[in-house]
Design a protein around this motif. Structure first.
Motif, mmCIF file in Angstrom:
data_model
loop_
_atom_site.group_PDB
_atom_site.id
_atom_site.type_symbol
_atom_site.label_atom_id
_atom_site.label_comp_id
_atom_site.label_asym_id
_atom_site.label_seq_id
_atom_site.Cartn_x
_atom_site.Cartn_y
_atom_site.Cartn_z
ATOM 1 N N ASP A 64 64.883 -47.661 5.805
ATOM 2 C CA ASP A 64 66.198 -47.616 5.171
ATOM 3 C C ASP A 64 67.126 -48.543 5.949
ATOM 4 O OD1 ASP A 64 68.436 -47.026 3.732
ATOM 5 O OD2 ASP A 64 68.632 -44.971 4.458
ATOM 6 N N GLY A 65 66.898 -49.821 5.797
ATOM 7 C CA GLY A 65 67.652 -50.828 6.543
ATOM 8 C C GLY A 65 69.152 -50.764 6.346
ATOM 9 N N PRO A 66 69.638 -50.688 5.111
ATOM 10 C CA PRO A 66 71.096 -50.656 4.913
ATOM 11 C C PRO A 66 71.756 -49.462 5.607
ATOM 12 C CG PRO A 66 70.022 -51.229 2.869
ATOM 13 C CD PRO A 66 68.929 -50.837 3.845
ATOM 14 N N SER A 67 71.138 -48.313 5.548
ATOM 15 C CA SER A 67 71.714 -47.140 6.195
ATOM 16 C C SER A 67 71.755 -47.314 7.702
ATOM 17 C CB SER A 67 70.908 -45.895 5.836
ATOM 18 O OG SER A 67 71.402 -44.777 6.526
ATOM 19 N N ARG A 68 70.702 -47.866 8.266
ATOM 20 C CA ARG A 68 70.649 -48.062 9.716
ATOM 21 C C ARG A 68 71.710 -49.049 10.172
ATOM 22 N NH1 ARG A 68 64.797 -49.092 11.842
ATOM 23 N NH2 ARG A 68 65.908 -48.815 13.787
ATOM 24 N N ILE A 69 71.896 -50.124 9.439
ATOM 25 C CA ILE A 69 72.891 -51.115 9.860
ATOM 26 C C ILE A 69 74.299 -50.556 9.689
ATOM 27 C CG2 ILE A 69 73.118 -52.397 7.689
ATOM 28 C CD1 ILE A 69 73.083 -53.953 11.166
ATOM 29 N N LEU A 70 74.534 -49.781 8.640
ATOM 30 C CA LEU A 70 75.854 -49.174 8.465
ATOM 31 C C LEU A 70 76.159 -48.178 9.577
ATOM 32 C CD1 LEU A 70 75.982 -48.668 4.593
ATOM 33 C CD2 LEU A 70 77.295 -50.304 5.981
ATOM 34 N N THR A 71 75.184 -47.410 9.974
ATOM 35 C CA THR A 71 75.357 -46.480 11.086
ATOM 36 C C THR A 71 75.705 -47.245 12.357
ATOM 37 O OG1 THR A 71 73.845 -44.893 10.107
ATOM 38 C CG2 THR A 71 74.233 -44.691 12.469
ATOM 39 N N TRP A 72 75.000 -48.313 12.600
ATOM 40 C CA TRP A 72 75.261 -49.126 13.789
ATOM 41 C C TRP A 72 76.651 -49.746 13.727
ATOM 42 C CZ3 TRP A 72 75.872 -54.527 14.322
ATOM 43 C CH2 TRP A 72 75.921 -54.968 15.644
ATOM 44 N N LEU A 73 77.021 -50.281 12.560
ATOM 45 C CA LEU A 73 78.354 -50.879 12.416
ATOM 46 C C LEU A 73 79.456 -49.863 12.669
ATOM 47 C CD1 LEU A 73 77.800 -53.207 9.339
ATOM 48 C CD2 LEU A 73 78.256 -53.916 11.695
ATOM 49 N N ASN A 74 79.246 -48.640 12.232
ATOM 50 C CA ASN A 74 80.245 -47.594 12.450
ATOM 51 C C ASN A 74 80.423 -47.263 13.929
ATOM 52 O OD1 ASN A 74 81.101 -47.199 9.810
ATOM 53 N ND2 ASN A 74 79.427 -45.805 9.371
ATOM 54 N N THR A 75 79.416 -47.515 14.736
ATOM 55 C CA THR A 75 79.558 -47.258 16.166
ATOM 56 C C THR A 75 80.440 -48.301 16.844
ATOM 57 O OG1 THR A 75 77.611 -48.537 16.852
ATOM 58 C CG2 THR A 75 77.266 -46.218 16.270
#
Length: 50
Positions: free
Chosen positions: A37-48
């Motif tokens: 789930d690439g998009p979810s992982r990158i969004l989680t990272w961006l939120n950090t």
């Protein structure tokens, strides 16, 4: 390091598309990538970052 030539590229493409072991490995990697789930992982990272 060897130089890429049209003959070497053709041989590598032939090997990648006709060797059963390479085809099976490519299918396994493809399945792993599809399951991520690439998009979810990158969004989680961006939120950090905020």
């Amino acid at each position: 390091m060897s130089r890429l030539t049209s003959d070497r590229l053709a041989a590598a493409l032939r090997e990648a598309t006709t060797n059963p072991h390479r085809r099976a490995r490519a299918q396994a990697v493809s399945a792993q990538l599809a399951a991520e789930d690439g998009p979810s992982r990158i969004l989680t990272w961006l939120n950090t970052l905020s």
